[in-house]
Design an enzyme around this catalytic site. Sequence first.
Site, PDB file in Angstrom:
ATOM      1  N   LYS A  26       0.840  -1.202   0.000  1.00  0.00           N
ATOM      2  CA  LYS A  26       0.000   0.000   0.000  1.00  0.00           C
ATOM      3  C   LYS A  26       0.875   1.251   0.000  1.00  0.00           C
ATOM      4  O   LYS A  26       0.591   2.215  -0.703  1.00  0.00           O
ATOM      5  CB  LYS A  26      -0.947  -0.025   1.211  1.00  0.00           C
ATOM      6  CG  LYS A  26      -2.081  -1.018   0.998  1.00  0.00           C
ATOM      7  CD  LYS A  26      -2.857  -1.374   2.248  1.00  0.00           C
ATOM      8  CE  LYS A  26      -3.782  -2.548   1.935  1.00  0.00           C
ATOM      9  NZ  LYS A  26      -4.458  -3.088   3.103  1.00  0.00           N
ATOM     10  N   GLN A  60      -4.983  -2.006   9.162  1.00  0.00           N
ATOM     11  CA  GLN A  60      -4.747  -3.315   8.535  1.00  0.00           C
ATOM     12  C   GLN A  60      -5.334  -4.428   9.415  1.00  0.00           C
ATOM     13  O   GLN A  60      -5.009  -4.529  10.588  1.00  0.00           O
ATOM     14  CB  GLN A  60      -3.229  -3.510   8.337  1.00  0.00           C
ATOM     15  CG  GLN A  60      -2.858  -4.767   7.586  1.00  0.00           C
ATOM     16  CD  GLN A  60      -3.379  -4.776   6.145  1.00  0.00           C
ATOM     17  OE1 GLN A  60      -3.269  -3.806   5.415  1.00  0.00           O
ATOM     18  NE2 GLN A  60      -3.974  -5.883   5.745  1.00  0.00           N
ATOM     19  N   ASP A 116     -11.380   2.087   3.333  1.00  0.00           N
ATOM     20  CA  ASP A 116     -11.592   0.641   3.135  1.00  0.00           C
ATOM     21  C   ASP A 116     -13.067   0.339   2.847  1.00  0.00           C
ATOM     22  O   ASP A 116     -13.395  -0.745   2.381  1.00  0.00           O
ATOM     23  CB  ASP A 116     -11.154  -0.133   4.402  1.00  0.00           C
ATOM     24  CG  ASP A 116      -9.869  -0.915   4.181  1.00  0.00           C
ATOM     25  OD1 ASP A 116      -9.519  -1.172   3.004  1.00  0.00           O
ATOM     26  OD2 ASP A 116      -9.220  -1.279   5.185  1.00  0.00           O
TER      27      ASP A 116
END
Length: 278
Positions: free
Chosen positions: A52, A96, A119
């Site tokens: 990322k 995460q 997300d």
Amino acid sequence: MALIIDGKKISKEIKDELKEKVTALKGEGKNIALAVIQVGEDPASSVYVNNKKKACEYIGIESLSFHLPETITEEDLLEKIKELNQDEKVNGILVQLPLPKHIDEDKVIKTIAPEKDVDGFHPQSVGALSIGQKGFVSCTPAGVIQLLKRSGIEIAGKECVVIGRSNIVGKPMALLLLRENGTVTIAHSRTANLKEVAKRADILVVAVGKPKMIDSSYIKEGAVVIDVGIHRNEENKLCGDVDYDDVIEHVSAITPVPGGVGPMTIAMLMNNCVSSIE
Ligand code: NDP
């Protein structure tokens, strides 16, 4: 001959388009920053976080890294998120997953401000998707829609079957196909006659989490097959939820593993970061 949908190429196209947009935004004095929080030392998470960061660097998004110890309390993690929610320089926040067992993932997801929820996991983002309002969309299913569209595959009016109903893949996938005017069926572990249900599909999206479970007996001749699964087989090679070699003669288009859906997830995360400022 089946079309092999090239996720690497399509994700590169998207990232290049985003890079241009970000350059233009910078010209207007607008900077985009993504805060990435990792808790603990899970090696797979470290790989994802690193990928990322690399994607951010490529596109010109600033990535702010917060690597917190495995032992951090839930309270301290939530405090960190609240601090980032307030920080005007931060456009997107990503935690995460998975998190250590002593931390409630749902609480963490709910604490991220919906306008920074790149997300697309916050209940408000999911709710907006389900009623057709604007909001961040979960990256993997959003990536699948891009793969279909950019490969010239029509969704409207097609029979679409999604195998899997998880909150991050199956359910948002079904909602997105519906938004694109597909006729959508969601199948899961309690579905009766799964093969018959799958065989209805013009577009079959498989997110079942079982290596090579879907063979040609689940496939209608000429179907488009999207394989979301990622696993390592006995030889430590990557494979999907679909038995690629067995189905390839029967499909009109298919995503390979690796190089299909996988690269799209990060591209769509970058897309969400850019749209957070637009
Ligand atoms: P989950 O394990 O959360 O969900 C799996 C779903 O499949 C569940 O809804 C389950 O049904 C259903 N299922 C399990 N067994 C069967 C069966 N025998 N028959 C029918 N349905 C079944 O997985 P995720 O959705 O998180 O992920 C799915 C796959 O996609 C995994 O391989 C994962 O690694 C991969 N993945 C890939 C990403 C990428 O970037 N390419 C991103 C995210 C995931 P039930 O609800 O009834 O239990």
